[in-house]
Design a protein around this motif. Structure first.
Motif, PDB file in Angstrom:
ATOM      1  N   ASN A 308      42.620  -8.213  -9.591  1.00 55.33           N
ATOM      2  CA  ASN A 308      41.482  -7.014  -9.315  1.00 55.33           C
ATOM      3  C   ASN A 308      41.515  -6.076 -10.432  1.00 55.33           C
ATOM      4  OD1 ASN A 308      41.596  -4.332  -7.927  1.00 55.33           O
ATOM      5  ND2 ASN A 308      42.700  -5.617  -6.591  1.00 55.33           N
ATOM      6  N   PRO A 309      42.664  -5.329 -10.871  1.00 53.64           N
ATOM      7  CA  PRO A 309      42.420  -4.289 -11.592  1.00 53.64           C
ATOM      8  C   PRO A 309      42.195  -4.560 -13.153  1.00 53.64           C
ATOM      9  CG  PRO A 309      44.364  -3.885 -10.280  1.00 53.64           C
ATOM     10  CD  PRO A 309      43.899  -5.340 -10.196  1.00 53.64           C
ATOM     11  N   ARG A 310      42.170  -5.906 -13.366  1.00 54.79           N
ATOM     12  CA  ARG A 310      41.926  -6.113 -14.647  1.00 54.79           C
ATOM     13  C   ARG A 310      40.629  -6.873 -14.880  1.00 54.79           C
ATOM     14  NH1 ARG A 310      47.230  -9.500 -16.605  1.00 54.79           N
ATOM     15  NH2 ARG A 310      46.459  -8.877 -18.677  1.00 54.79           N
ATOM     16  N   CYS A 311      40.048  -7.409 -13.692  1.00 57.25           N
ATOM     17  CA  CYS A 311      38.900  -8.447 -13.445  1.00 57.25           C
ATOM     18  C   CYS A 311      37.607  -7.628 -13.989  1.00 57.25           C
ATOM     19  CB  CYS A 311      39.039  -8.943 -12.207  1.00 57.25           C
ATOM     20  SG  CYS A 311      37.766 -10.267 -12.222  1.00 57.25           S
ATOM     21  N   PRO A 312      36.912  -8.372 -14.893  1.00 54.26           N
ATOM     22  CA  PRO A 312      35.651  -7.570 -15.247  1.00 54.26           C
ATOM     23  C   PRO A 312      34.645  -7.944 -14.095  1.00 54.26           C
ATOM     24  CG  PRO A 312      36.185  -9.735 -16.617  1.00 54.26           C
ATOM     25  CD  PRO A 312      37.096  -9.144 -15.773  1.00 54.26           C
ATOM     26  N   GLN A 313      35.006  -8.828 -13.211  1.00 56.58           N
ATOM     27  CA  GLN A 313      33.922  -9.137 -12.188  1.00 56.58           C
ATOM     28  C   GLN A 313      34.279  -8.431 -10.840  1.00 56.58           C
ATOM     29  OE1 GLN A 313      33.875 -13.479 -13.844  1.00 56.58           O
ATOM     30  NE2 GLN A 313      32.947 -13.518 -11.772  1.00 56.58           N
ATOM     31  N   ALA A 314      35.405  -7.758 -10.709  1.00 52.69           N
ATOM     32  CA  ALA A 314      35.797  -7.223  -9.447  1.00 52.69           C
ATOM     33  C   ALA A 314      34.758  -6.519  -8.628  1.00 52.69           C
ATOM     34  CB  ALA A 314      36.891  -6.501  -9.568  1.00 52.69           C
ATOM     35  N   GLN A 315      34.660  -6.701  -7.399  1.00 48.63           N
ATOM     36  CA  GLN A 315      33.871  -6.003  -6.603  1.00 48.63           C
ATOM     37  C   GLN A 315      34.692  -5.261  -5.396  1.00 48.63           C
ATOM     38  OE1 GLN A 315      30.169  -6.446  -6.692  1.00 48.63           O
ATOM     39  NE2 GLN A 315      30.643  -7.573  -8.695  1.00 48.63           N
ATOM     40  N   ASP A 316      34.191  -4.823  -4.508  1.00 55.41           N
ATOM     41  CA  ASP A 316      35.089  -4.119  -3.410  1.00 55.41           C
ATOM     42  C   ASP A 316      35.777  -5.050  -2.578  1.00 55.41           C
ATOM     43  OD1 ASP A 316      34.213  -1.651  -4.044  1.00 55.41           O
ATOM     44  OD2 ASP A 316      32.609  -1.225  -2.663  1.00 55.41           O
ATOM     45  N   VAL A 317      35.110  -6.110  -2.345  1.00 54.46           N
ATOM     46  CA  VAL A 317      35.982  -6.989  -1.426  1.00 54.46           C
ATOM     47  C   VAL A 317      37.218  -7.483  -2.229  1.00 54.46           C
ATOM     48  CG1 VAL A 317      34.770  -8.999  -2.151  1.00 54.46           C
ATOM     49  CG2 VAL A 317      35.968  -9.196  -0.325  1.00 54.46           C
ATOM     50  N   CYS A 318      37.244  -7.468  -3.460  1.00 51.34           N
ATOM     51  CA  CYS A 318      38.285  -7.838  -4.314  1.00 51.34           C
ATOM     52  C   CYS A 318      39.598  -7.211  -4.187  1.00 51.34           C
ATOM     53  CB  CYS A 318      38.008  -8.070  -5.810  1.00 51.34           C
ATOM     54  SG  CYS A 318      36.617  -9.093  -6.055  1.00 51.34           S
ATOM     55  N   ARG A 319      39.193  -5.807  -3.864  1.00 52.39           N
ATOM     56  CA  ARG A 319      40.317  -4.836  -3.747  1.00 52.39           C
ATOM     57  C   ARG A 319      41.035  -4.738  -2.179  1.00 52.39           C
ATOM     58  NH1 ARG A 319      37.303  -2.683  -8.051  1.00 52.39           N
ATOM     59  NH2 ARG A 319      35.469  -2.394  -6.991  1.00 52.39           N
ATOM     60  N   THR A 320      40.340  -5.195  -1.221  1.00 52.17           N
ATOM     61  CA  THR A 320      40.821  -5.409  -0.051  1.00 52.17           C
ATOM     62  C   THR A 320      41.122  -6.754   0.674  1.00 52.17           C
ATOM     63  OG1 THR A 320      38.375  -5.696   0.767  1.00 52.17           O
ATOM     64  CG2 THR A 320      39.165  -3.290   0.582  1.00 52.17           C
ATOM     65  N   ASP A 321      40.710  -7.906   0.073  1.00 53.12           N
ATOM     66  CA  ASP A 321      40.839  -9.072   0.747  1.00 53.12           C
ATOM     67  C   ASP A 321      41.391 -10.136  -0.266  1.00 53.12           C
ATOM     68  OD1 ASP A 321      39.429  -7.902   2.704  1.00 53.12           O
ATOM     69  OD2 ASP A 321      37.931  -9.513   3.000  1.00 53.12           O
ATOM     70  N   VAL A 322      42.558 -10.714   0.111  1.00 49.03           N
ATOM     71  CA  VAL A 322      43.210 -11.565  -0.798  1.00 49.03           C
ATOM     72  C   VAL A 322      42.352 -12.918  -0.783  1.00 49.03           C
ATOM     73  CG1 VAL A 322      45.078 -13.127  -1.095  1.00 49.03           C
ATOM     74  CG2 VAL A 322      45.539 -10.748  -0.328  1.00 49.03           C
ATOM     75  N   PRO A 323      41.979 -13.662  -2.038  1.00 49.75           N
ATOM     76  CA  PRO A 323      41.216 -14.708  -1.836  1.00 49.75           C
ATOM     77  C   PRO A 323      42.025 -15.695  -1.703  1.00 49.75           C
ATOM     78  CG  PRO A 323      41.225 -13.676  -3.923  1.00 49.75           C
ATOM     79  CD  PRO A 323      42.025 -12.880  -3.248  1.00 49.75           C
ATOM     80  N   PRO A 324      41.538 -16.694  -0.577  1.00 46.17           N
ATOM     81  CA  PRO A 324      42.157 -18.233  -0.475  1.00 46.17           C
ATOM     82  C   PRO A 324      41.863 -18.916  -1.758  1.00 46.17           C
ATOM     83  CG  PRO A 324      40.490 -18.107   0.878  1.00 46.17           C
ATOM     84  CD  PRO A 324      40.359 -16.520   0.237  1.00 46.17           C
ATOM     85  N   LEU A 325      42.407 -19.887  -1.937  1.00 45.04           N
ATOM     86  CA  LEU A 325      42.123 -21.157  -2.802  1.00 45.04           C
ATOM     87  C   LEU A 325      41.049 -21.760  -2.360  1.00 45.04           C
ATOM     88  CD1 LEU A 325      43.244 -21.834  -5.542  1.00 45.04           C
ATOM     89  CD2 LEU A 325      44.136 -23.925  -4.320  1.00 45.04           C
ATOM     90  N   HIS A 326      39.823 -21.588  -2.822  1.00 42.48           N
ATOM     91  CA  HIS A 326      38.404 -22.048  -2.177  1.00 42.48           C
ATOM     92  C   HIS A 326      38.282 -23.552  -2.956  1.00 42.48           C
ATOM     93  CE1 HIS A 326      36.726 -18.487  -0.412  1.00 42.48           C
ATOM     94  NE2 HIS A 326      37.420 -17.931  -1.388  1.00 42.48           N
ATOM     95  N   PRO A 327      37.975 -24.365  -2.280  1.00 40.08           N
ATOM     96  CA  PRO A 327      37.417 -25.673  -2.954  1.00 40.08           C
ATOM     97  C   PRO A 327      36.404 -25.216  -3.886  1.00 40.08           C
ATOM     98  CG  PRO A 327      37.179 -26.024  -0.718  1.00 40.08           C
ATOM     99  CD  PRO A 327      37.326 -24.628  -0.975  1.00 40.08           C
ATOM    100  N   VAL A 328      36.311 -25.950  -5.233  1.00 40.43           N
ATOM    101  CA  VAL A 328      35.292 -25.565  -5.980  1.00 40.43           C
ATOM    102  C   VAL A 328      34.351 -26.787  -6.211  1.00 40.43           C
ATOM    103  CG1 VAL A 328      34.608 -25.415  -8.506  1.00 40.43           C
ATOM    104  CG2 VAL A 328      36.786 -24.219  -7.524  1.00 40.43           C
TER     105      VAL A 328
END
Ligand SMILES: Nc1ncnc2c1ncn2[C@@H]1O[C@H](COP(=O)(O)OP(=O)(O)OP(=O)(O)O)[C@@H](O)[C@H]1O
Ligand SMILES: [Mg+2]
Length: 352
Positions: A308-328
């Motif tokens: 998240n600190p390097r991500c151009p798309q980061a939102q609030d949720v990115c700073r709090t919740d670890v994203p699981p590996l979603h199916p694409v």
């Protein structure tokens, strides 16, 4: 929310429809190092698998845990300071982490072989190349000195060392970097392993030699129908040889995909950044993109998504919740086989 079941059996890469177990499956692997400054979490829940005849490329910046994962598979981690608090490493369905030292050594010697970046430090400088190759056959197969030498020359031929018969008594320093790397490949192939782990096998070589060595490795892999895990931080190297890619960041897989799909349509901002930072011939003169910032300190991995600190798309949720590996999936929900992204905003990333 759907989360990918990494333990599902994967279809055979030869398209035969066989859904046999993969050769190697890494499940929820964690590795940490106990250092003076605290616990460095180098690997934080890695899942990947490779089947016979398949090439998995593992990609990611320096320090992302690529080599540590490989060392855990090979059973050559420094323990301590390393520790594996959690996870499984299944070789043909059997957890190697539960095996005795003796069982483990048997697999390591003959079923799984590793090729390292630096042949000069992996080969013994005071023994001839032929001797070192022969020794594989003498020690593991009890061959006579004479037979082992014949096999050594055969192998040097297989990896396309010119005039192998004349060079068998030469020492490692008498070979060029590319030729030494070929000898490393020969050593790895000697016992006809089921799986090869190649950790940056061509990084130390210049670009044209890199391509030759990579082509050779791919050719031999096909011929022997081996599984190959190819570790690299160079996206350019893997396009032609890999079947699928796992992208690592801070000890986790952040994206996985069949190789060409990853290039065409990345579903994670980190992968996007890596792709944008490859120099392209058709964009000469333009400034090269670089992902801003540095990989995290593994003693203090950011909360939420580690990127998240390097991500151009980061939102609030990115700073709090670890994203699981979603199916694409496609826009209409059709699942894309073998694809996953650990980004809260994978849809926006892939579909814009
Ligand atoms: N023996 C060790 N003791 C302490 N920390 C270690 C040890 N071995 C590895 N690490 C740490 O584990 C992290 C992951 O290292 P790893 O070698 O897997 O990175 P990598 O992805 O292979 O990077 P590179 O592209 O530079 O080879 C690094 O921060 C490294 O410092
Ligand atoms: Mg490494």
């Amino acid at each position: 929310m759907t989360i990918i079941d990494e333990t599902a059996e994967s279809p055979a890469p030869d398209g035969s429809g066989d859904t046999g177990r993969p050769l190697l499956e890494v499940r929820d692997l964690h590795v940490e190092f106990h250092t003076r400054d605290g616990i460095a979490k180098a690997v934080n829940g890695v899942n990947y698998s490779v089947a016979a005849g398949e090439t998995l490329a593992v990609l990611g910046e320096s320090g992302s845990g690529k080599s540590v994962t490989a060392q855990a598979i090979m059973g050559i981690l420094d323990m301590p300071p390393g520790r594996i608090p959690k996870g499984e490493i299944l070789f043909r369905g059997q957890d190697m982490l539960k095996m005795s030292g003796e069982e483990r050594r048997k697999i390591r010697g003959s079923k799984i072989a590793m090729i390292f970046q630096d042949a000069l430090s992996s080969l013994n400088p005071v023994l001839s190349v032929g001797y070192q190759l022969s020794e594989m056959f003498r020690v593991h197969q009890g061959m006579s000195k004479k037979d082992a030498k014949v096999k050594a020359i055969e192998l040097m031929d297989r990896v396309k060392i010119p005039a192998a018969g004349d060079r068998v008594n030469d020492y490692p320093h008498q070979f060029s970097g590319g030729m030494r790397q070929r000898i490393m490949i020969a050593m790895a192939l000697a016992l006809e392993p089921d799986l090869i782990i190649a950790d940056e096998p061509t990084t130390a070589l210049d670009v044209t030699v890199q391509a030759q060595v990579m082509d050779l490795l791919a050719e031999l892999q096909r011929e022997y129908n081996m599984g190959l895990i190819l570790i690299t931080h160079d996206l350019g190297v893997v396009a032609d040889v890999a079947d699928k890619i796992a992208v690592m960041y801070a000890g986790r897989i952040v994206e996985r995909a069949p190789v060409h799909e990853l290039y065409k349509r990345p579903a994670h901002p980190y992968t996007k950044g890596l792709l944008d930072s490859i120099p392209r011939l058709d964009q000469k003169g333009q400034e090269l993109y670089a992902i801003k910032g540095l990989p995290p300190n593994l003693l203090r991995i950011p909360t939420g998504c580690a990127f998240n600190p390097r991500c151009p798309q980061a939102q609030d949720v990115c700073r709090t919740d670890v994203p699981p590996l979603h199916p694409v999936t496609e826009r209409d929900g059709t699942e894309l086989a073998g694809r996953g992204s650990a980004c809260h905003f994978w849809k926006e990333t892939i579909h814009g």
